[in-house]
Design an enzyme around this catalytic site. Structure first.
Site, mmCIF file in Angstrom:
data_model
loop_
_atom_site.group_PDB
_atom_site.id
_atom_site.type_symbol
_atom_site.label_atom_id
_atom_site.label_comp_id
_atom_site.label_asym_id
_atom_site.label_seq_id
_atom_site.Cartn_x
_atom_site.Cartn_y
_atom_site.Cartn_z
ATOM 1 N N GLU B 51 0.904 -1.627 -0.340
ATOM 2 C CA GLU B 51 0.446 -0.044 -0.166
ATOM 3 C C GLU B 51 1.174 1.349 0.268
ATOM 4 O OE1 GLU B 51 -0.353 -2.730 2.173
ATOM 5 O OE2 GLU B 51 -3.271 -3.122 1.881
ATOM 6 N N PHE B 113 -11.312 -6.936 14.545
ATOM 7 C CA PHE B 113 -10.629 -7.516 12.880
ATOM 8 C C PHE B 113 -9.984 -6.599 12.422
ATOM 9 C CE2 PHE B 113 -9.786 -9.797 9.374
ATOM 10 C CZ PHE B 113 -7.905 -10.105 9.679
ATOM 11 N N GLN B 114 -9.016 -6.319 12.327
ATOM 12 C CA GLN B 114 -7.944 -5.242 11.324
ATOM 13 C C GLN B 114 -8.824 -3.695 11.523
ATOM 14 O OE1 GLN B 114 -8.263 -6.483 7.223
ATOM 15 N NE2 GLN B 114 -6.389 -7.725 7.339
ATOM 16 N N LYS B 163 -17.493 -0.486 6.636
ATOM 17 C CA LYS B 163 -18.245 -1.733 5.387
ATOM 18 C C LYS B 163 -19.400 -2.119 5.771
ATOM 19 C CE LYS B 163 -17.181 -5.731 4.220
ATOM 20 N NZ LYS B 163 -16.431 -7.908 4.322
ATOM 21 N N MET B 482 24.728 9.026 0.962
ATOM 22 C CA MET B 482 24.189 9.590 1.858
ATOM 23 C C MET B 482 24.319 10.143 3.084
ATOM 24 S SD MET B 482 23.436 13.260 1.181
ATOM 25 C CE MET B 482 22.844 13.849 0.190
HETATM 26 C C1 FAD Z 1 18.676 14.540 0.923
HETATM 27 C C2 FAD Z 1 17.477 15.681 0.237
HETATM 28 C C3 FAD Z 1 18.851 16.783 0.282
HETATM 29 C C4 FAD Z 1 18.015 18.290 0.002
HETATM 30 N N1 FAD Z 1 18.882 19.058 -0.720
HETATM 31 C C5 FAD Z 1 18.125 20.359 -0.511
HETATM 32 C C6 FAD Z 1 18.579 21.216 -1.679
HETATM 33 O O1 FAD Z 1 19.711 21.558 -1.466
HETATM 34 N N2 FAD Z 1 17.524 22.502 -1.825
HETATM 35 C C7 FAD Z 1 16.377 22.746 -1.670
HETATM 36 O O2 FAD Z 1 16.208 23.381 -2.412
HETATM 37 N N3 FAD Z 1 15.585 21.337 -0.982
HETATM 38 C C8 FAD Z 1 16.373 20.054 -0.430
HETATM 39 N N4 FAD Z 1 16.178 19.577 -0.232
HETATM 40 C C9 FAD Z 1 14.095 19.628 -0.101
HETATM 41 C C10 FAD Z 1 14.413 20.310 1.005
HETATM 42 O O3 FAD Z 1 13.567 19.264 1.404
HETATM 43 C C11 FAD Z 1 12.175 20.829 0.599
HETATM 44 O O4 FAD Z 1 11.228 19.658 0.558
HETATM 45 C C12 FAD Z 1 12.458 22.065 -0.305
HETATM 46 O O5 FAD Z 1 13.172 22.446 -0.905
HETATM 47 C C13 FAD Z 1 10.853 22.542 -0.539
HETATM 48 O O6 FAD Z 1 10.494 22.928 -1.648
HETATM 49 P P1 FAD Z 1 9.686 24.506 -1.744
HETATM 50 O O7 FAD Z 1 10.076 25.358 -0.849
HETATM 51 O O8 FAD Z 1 9.595 24.727 -3.016
HETATM 52 O O9 FAD Z 1 8.439 23.980 -1.120
HETATM 53 P P2 FAD Z 1 7.411 23.008 -1.398
HETATM 54 O O10 FAD Z 1 7.425 21.592 -0.403
HETATM 55 O O11 FAD Z 1 6.754 22.443 -2.842
HETATM 56 O O12 FAD Z 1 6.249 23.973 -0.930
HETATM 57 C C14 FAD Z 1 5.573 24.371 -1.719
HETATM 58 C C15 FAD Z 1 4.970 25.985 -1.564
HETATM 59 O O13 FAD Z 1 4.337 26.584 -2.073
HETATM 60 C C16 FAD Z 1 3.280 26.454 -1.320
HETATM 61 N N5 FAD Z 1 1.804 26.857 -3.131
HETATM 62 C C17 FAD Z 1 1.815 25.615 -3.045
HETATM 63 N N6 FAD Z 1 0.615 25.488 -4.345
HETATM 64 C C18 FAD Z 1 0.554 27.007 -4.742
HETATM 65 C C19 FAD Z 1 -0.180 28.093 -5.016
HETATM 66 N N7 FAD Z 1 -1.279 27.507 -6.310
HETATM 67 N N8 FAD Z 1 0.559 29.077 -5.785
HETATM 68 C C20 FAD Z 1 1.116 29.084 -4.438
HETATM 69 N N9 FAD Z 1 2.114 28.372 -3.578
HETATM 70 C C21 FAD Z 1 1.524 27.274 -3.922
HETATM 71 C C22 FAD Z 1 2.379 26.046 -0.325
HETATM 72 O O14 FAD Z 1 1.844 26.465 0.556
HETATM 73 C C23 FAD Z 1 4.010 25.780 0.194
HETATM 74 O O15 FAD Z 1 4.857 26.851 1.000
HETATM 75 C C24 FAD Z 1 16.146 18.278 0.222
HETATM 76 C C25 FAD Z 1 15.307 16.677 0.180
HETATM 77 C C26 FAD Z 1 16.775 15.326 0.200
HETATM 78 C C27 FAD Z 1 15.434 14.567 0.607
HETATM 79 C C1 TPP Z 2 12.774 5.560 4.758
HETATM 80 C C2 TPP Z 2 13.724 5.814 4.627
HETATM 81 N N1 TPP Z 2 14.756 5.610 6.207
HETATM 82 C C3 TPP Z 2 15.654 6.343 6.011
HETATM 83 C C4 TPP Z 2 16.485 7.917 5.450
HETATM 84 C C5 TPP Z 2 17.396 7.772 5.592
HETATM 85 N N2 TPP Z 2 18.422 8.327 4.386
HETATM 86 C C6 TPP Z 2 18.809 8.905 3.808
HETATM 87 S S1 TPP Z 2 19.786 9.132 2.196
HETATM 88 C C7 TPP Z 2 20.247 7.352 2.477
HETATM 89 C C8 TPP Z 2 20.998 6.561 2.277
HETATM 90 C C9 TPP Z 2 20.503 6.105 0.500
HETATM 91 O O1 TPP Z 2 21.056 5.077 0.084
HETATM 92 P P1 TPP Z 2 20.781 4.989 -1.503
HETATM 93 O O2 TPP Z 2 19.427 5.158 -2.407
HETATM 94 O O3 TPP Z 2 21.859 3.772 -2.040
HETATM 95 O O4 TPP Z 2 21.446 5.976 -2.284
HETATM 96 P P2 TPP Z 2 22.942 7.213 -2.325
HETATM 97 O O5 TPP Z 2 22.594 8.002 -1.168
HETATM 98 O O6 TPP Z 2 23.755 5.947 -2.493
HETATM 99 O O7 TPP Z 2 22.620 7.897 -3.536
HETATM 100 C C10 TPP Z 2 19.386 7.173 3.918
HETATM 101 C C11 TPP Z 2 19.067 6.004 4.617
HETATM 102 C C12 TPP Z 2 15.382 8.042 4.705
HETATM 103 N N3 TPP Z 2 16.179 8.904 3.480
HETATM 104 N N4 TPP Z 2 14.344 7.407 4.575
#
Ligand code: FAD
Ligand code: TPP
Lengths: 171, 584
Positions: B51, B113-114, B163, B482
């Site tokens: 799911e 159940f469930q 249900k 990472m």
């Molecule tokens: C490993 C990892 C590394 C990351 N590194 C980076 C990084 O280096 N740089 C980076 O930028 N991000 C990075 N991120 C992502 C970060 O965590 C955030 O998800 C991201 O920065 C949020 O993007 P955003 O500000 O565009 O917001 P979103 O989460 O896309 O939110 C959208 C915003 O727009 C608003 N909105 C929605 N609809 C509308 C509309 N119709 N009109 C006007 N406003 C609207 C919402 O209210 C909200 O405030 C990383 C994520 C991971 C997992």
């Molecule tokens: C569900 C979940 N568990 C743990 C993490 C923490 N986490 C972030 S990146 C990462 C490693 C990802 O490894 P891989 O998919 O091999 O990608 P790589 O960084 O090597 O490109 C982990 C464990 C996460 N983001 N999501």
């Protein structure tokens, strides 16, 4: 490493919501999930068809946090309106406490005398106890309870704050 | 008004709402709905293998089309398995409706159940949720739920349907228009705010656009308006991870992504700007770095449809609540009606060119034929090989995700699907499944890490069943890269549990599921391998072996300022103080 916190202000929020299952859980859950404080919370439906409830929350936090609380509450789907009563000019706050005092002799007489000074009503009496009803702002209720501690206080129930803006205009 | 069973009502409402695809998995508490869907002429049900994957597939469907994703799961474990994807959709503002079965109303609260408290569990990871207690309310709730999921800031909505409510009958009528009693998002901006914003924009000498996922949420016309307004003002533009594609990466005003793994030029330009025009972005901590050092000399205009995004983290000088597209249209109209002319920004652009000269995305590599492949090279090769094919790219979470964001270019919205807010490993592959279902004739590629992809690898079976030509491109570095990178930066390379041990043979795995499996080992095999992947009909796994210990740069360490960016690995130290260690 130390965790530092910003200075907080007390605010009273009046929130109208659709009176549906889970709405209170949604609101209190928002406060816990985002780390906001609740000093007191009261709720009851306020329209003749029971469709809308008014929730009064006393909270505290630095001003930007208060703004966030209002914005976060406002975007919840069942929330109709959120008002910070501090922005509405002067307002009235009241709460009710039921205060049970047990004892005999001097302390019992003193309790009754103080209740009179605070205009608390006696709503139940036995030979060794009183239940007082006191209405007022939280400060007054606090002071009354503090005095009753010296006079044999055994139990307190408080409603929490309800509040409304002064003057003719409505929320 | 027509009388029908709750289950038929669900299906009729889906038809009336224009739903063509449902991602789901059956179970006792939803059997009546499954029966109503049996051999349905217009609604396609995609049977996933878990799911969680249904929810991510629905996200992929939604992000690639702009339409809400729909999920159908049973009570108890079906609902709890969906929770991660629901939370993912909440954090990334993805419109989604999740229908969950529930035990009959007469058994609710008895540990039947469930049974699980689905509305309780999902209360804080949905935009809104419902427990339907009578079939008389079901039709209206279905329509309201779609309205809420897709209006204002989009998000997931759960409808929990006992249900007996599915079996009992009630009256259904298709509503004309939904006027919600309390939920009325503001779409049109306040004209005085627009006028104030134009005044600031026209007079700024170092302006920058900082755009985000909200522009994608606002639809392709918002991206078009963004391009037009950027061209009018001449200001440079950067975007968050979530906003990639709203502005073409091939344009000379494009600075690349900003933030923790953003480009040096975008972060420096943010830091030195005198005006930030934020459109649909939420000042996430990955973007701002150390807050007290974030863009200290600039005024901020913040456009967002959700008032709670404004002033949450960074105070705005001008707060504009409204839809990104309509706000940009209003800005364009006001700019024109005021007869504004773009300022000469050449001095500012020259400074930016100076930062660009650092060539922050360059990486050391050997060009020898038998050299190991740098992961950045693999992403660039994939980008080069698919130019002009307008691919949809999804990612898992980790270094590969950041390399994809840095080295793959996007020119149109809705082509880039990634889990940003929750950062959910296991998102990328099922979201590619959803995107491919929605776009059967498009090239859909999931760029994955070998660790992440194993979190929903069971979906290979779904792909085989529906003959979806998904391309699963694994950057296999044998590490949770990472995590290993952070252990190098923070914990003196004590690699606690970050090695991807006992990996499957991905080529044999492909074979087992009836896919094509390819392996790329050395640099000279890279282009041919990618070409073969693209040319092969049907689903393909590519096990692309890349340099094991490469790290992702540039990088702003947690809690550091934009100006303290690490450009190359030689600048990395092995430990951090407790303040930095406490940050995520
Ligand atoms: C490993 C990892 C590394 C990351 N590194 C980076 C990084 O280096 N740089 C980076 O930028 N991000 C990075 N991120 C992502 C970060 O965590 C955030 O998800 C991201 O920065 C949020 O993007 P955003 O500000 O565009 O917001 P979103 O989460 O896309 O939110 C959208 C915003 O727009 C608003 N909105 C929605 N609809 C509308 C509309 N119709 N009109 C006007 N406003 C609207 C919402 O209210 C909200 O405030 C990383 C994520 C991971 C997992
Ligand atoms: C569900 C979940 N568990 C743990 C993490 C923490 N986490 C972030 S990146 C990462 C490693 C990802 O490894 P891989 O998919 O091999 O990608 P790589 O960084 O090597 O490109 C982990 C464990 C996460 N983001 N999501």
């Amino acid at each position: 490493m130390k965790i530092t916190l910003q200075a907080a202000e007390r605010h009273v929020l009046a929130i109208t919501v659709t009176n549906e299952a889970g709405v209170l859980a949604k609101i209190t859950g928002l406060f816990t999930a985002r780390g906001y404080n609740i000093e007191s919370l009261t709720v009851a439906d306020i329209t003749s068809d029971h469709a809308v409830s008014r929730i009064t929350i006393v909270t505290n936090g630095p001003p930007p946090v208060i703004d966030q609380i209002i914005a976060q509450l406002d975007r919840l789907v069942p929330v109709h309106k959120v008002v910070d009563l501090a922005d509405q000019g002067p307002h009235v706050e009241r709460e009710i406490a039921l205060v049970k005092v047990a004892g005999t002799g001097e302390k019992r007489i003193e309790a009754l005398r103080l209740a009179d000074v605070f205009r608390a009503k006696v709503v139940d009496t036995t030979l060794e106890s009183f239940v007082f009803e006191i209405t007022g702002n939280s400060d007054k209720v606090d002071r009354f309870i503090a005095l009753m501690r010296e006079c044999g206080l055994v139990e307190v129930g408080r409603t929490g704050v309800v509040a409304i803006a002064r003057g003719a205009s409505a929320l | 008004m027509t009388e029908m069973s709750g289950a038929d009502m669900v299906v009729q409402a889906l038809v009336d709402l224009g739903v063509d695809t449902v991602f789901g998995y059956p179970g006792g508490a939803v059997l009546p709905i499954y029966d109503a869907l049996f051999n349905h002429p217009s609604i396609k049900h995609v049977l996933v293998r878990h799911e969680q994957a249904a929810t991510h597939a629905a996200e992929g469907y939604a992000r690639s089309t702009g339409k809400p994703g729909v999920v159908l799961v049973t009570s108890g474990p079906g609902a709890t398995n969906a929770v991660t994807g629901i939370t993912d959709a909440l954090l990334d503002s993805i419109p989604m409706v999740v229908l969950t079965g529930q035990v009959p109303t007469t058994l609710i609260g008895t540990d039947a159940f469930q049974e699980c408290d689905t509305v309780g569990i999902t209360r804080h990871c949905t935009k809104h949720n419902y427990l339907v207690m009578s079939p008389e309310n079901l039709g209206a709730i279905m329509h309201e739920a779609f309205h809420i999921a897709t209006h204002g800031r989009p998000g997931p909505v759960v409808i929990d349907i006992p249900k007996n409510v599915q079996v009992a009958t009630g009256n259904y009528a298709r509503p004309n228009m939904i006027e919600h009693v309390s939920y009325r998002p503001q779409y049109d901006p306040d004209p005085t705010d627009i006028a104030d914003a134009i005044e600031l924009i026209a007079n700024a000498t170092r302006p920058i656009f900082y755009t985000g996922g909200g522009v994608i949420n606002a639809g392709p016309q918002a991206s078009a308006a963004l391009r037009e307004f950027v061209a009018m003002t001449g200001a440079p533009i950067t975007s968050t991870l979530m906003g990639l594609g709203a502005y073409p990466s091939t344009d000379d005003k494009w600075l690349g992504m900003l933030g923790m793994h953003g480009t040096y030029e975008s972060n420096m330009a943010m830091n030195k700007s005198d005006l930030i025009i934020c459109v649909g972005a939420r000042f996430d901590d990955r973007v701002t770095g150390r807050l007290d050092a974030f863009a200290p000399h600039s005024k901020k205009i913040h456009i967002d449809i959700d008032r709670s995004s404004i002033n949450k983290i960074v105070p705005a000088d001008i707060a504009i609540v409204g839809d990104a597209g309509r706000c940009l249209d209003a800005l364009i109209a006001k700019w024109n009606s005021d007869g504004r002319k773009a300022k000469d920004l050449s001095e500012w652009m020259r400074r930016i060119d100076g930062w660009r000269a650092a060539r922050c995305l360059d990486f050391p590599e050997s060009k020898a034929a038998d050299a190991e492949i740098m992961p950045q090279r693999a992403v660039r090769a994939l980008y080069d090989a698919t130019r002009g094919m307008d691919p949809i790219v999804t990612t898992e979470v980790g270094q590969h995700q950041m390399w994809a964001a840095q080295h793959f270019g996007f020119d149109e919205p809705n082509r880039w699907l990634t889990s940003g807010g929750l950062g959910t490993m296991g998102y990328g592959f099922p979201s590619a499944v959803g995107a491919q279902v929605a776009n059967p004739d498009r090239l859909v590629i999931c760029i994955a890490g070998e660790a992440s992809v194993q979190m929903n690898i069971q979906e290979m079976s779904t792909v085989s069943q529906y003959r979806l030509p998904v391309k699963l491109f694994i950057l296999n570095n044998e590490w949770m890269g990472m995590v290993r990178q952070w252990q190098e930066l923070t914990y003196e390379s004590r690699y606690s549990n970050s090695y991807s041990d006992s990996l499957p043979d991905f080529v044999k795995l492909a074979d087992a599921y009836g896919w094509t499996g390819l392996r790329i080992d050395t640099l000279d095999e890279l282009d041919a391998g990618i070409a073969k992947m693209i040319a092969t009909p049907g689903p393909v796994i590519v096990d692309c072996r890349v340099a094991k210990l490469a790290n992702c740069f540039p990088m702003i360490p947690s809690g550091a300022a934009h100006t303290d960016m690490i450009l190359q690995s030689s600048e990395v130290s092995g430990t951090m103080d407790d303040e930095a260690k406490a940050l995520v």
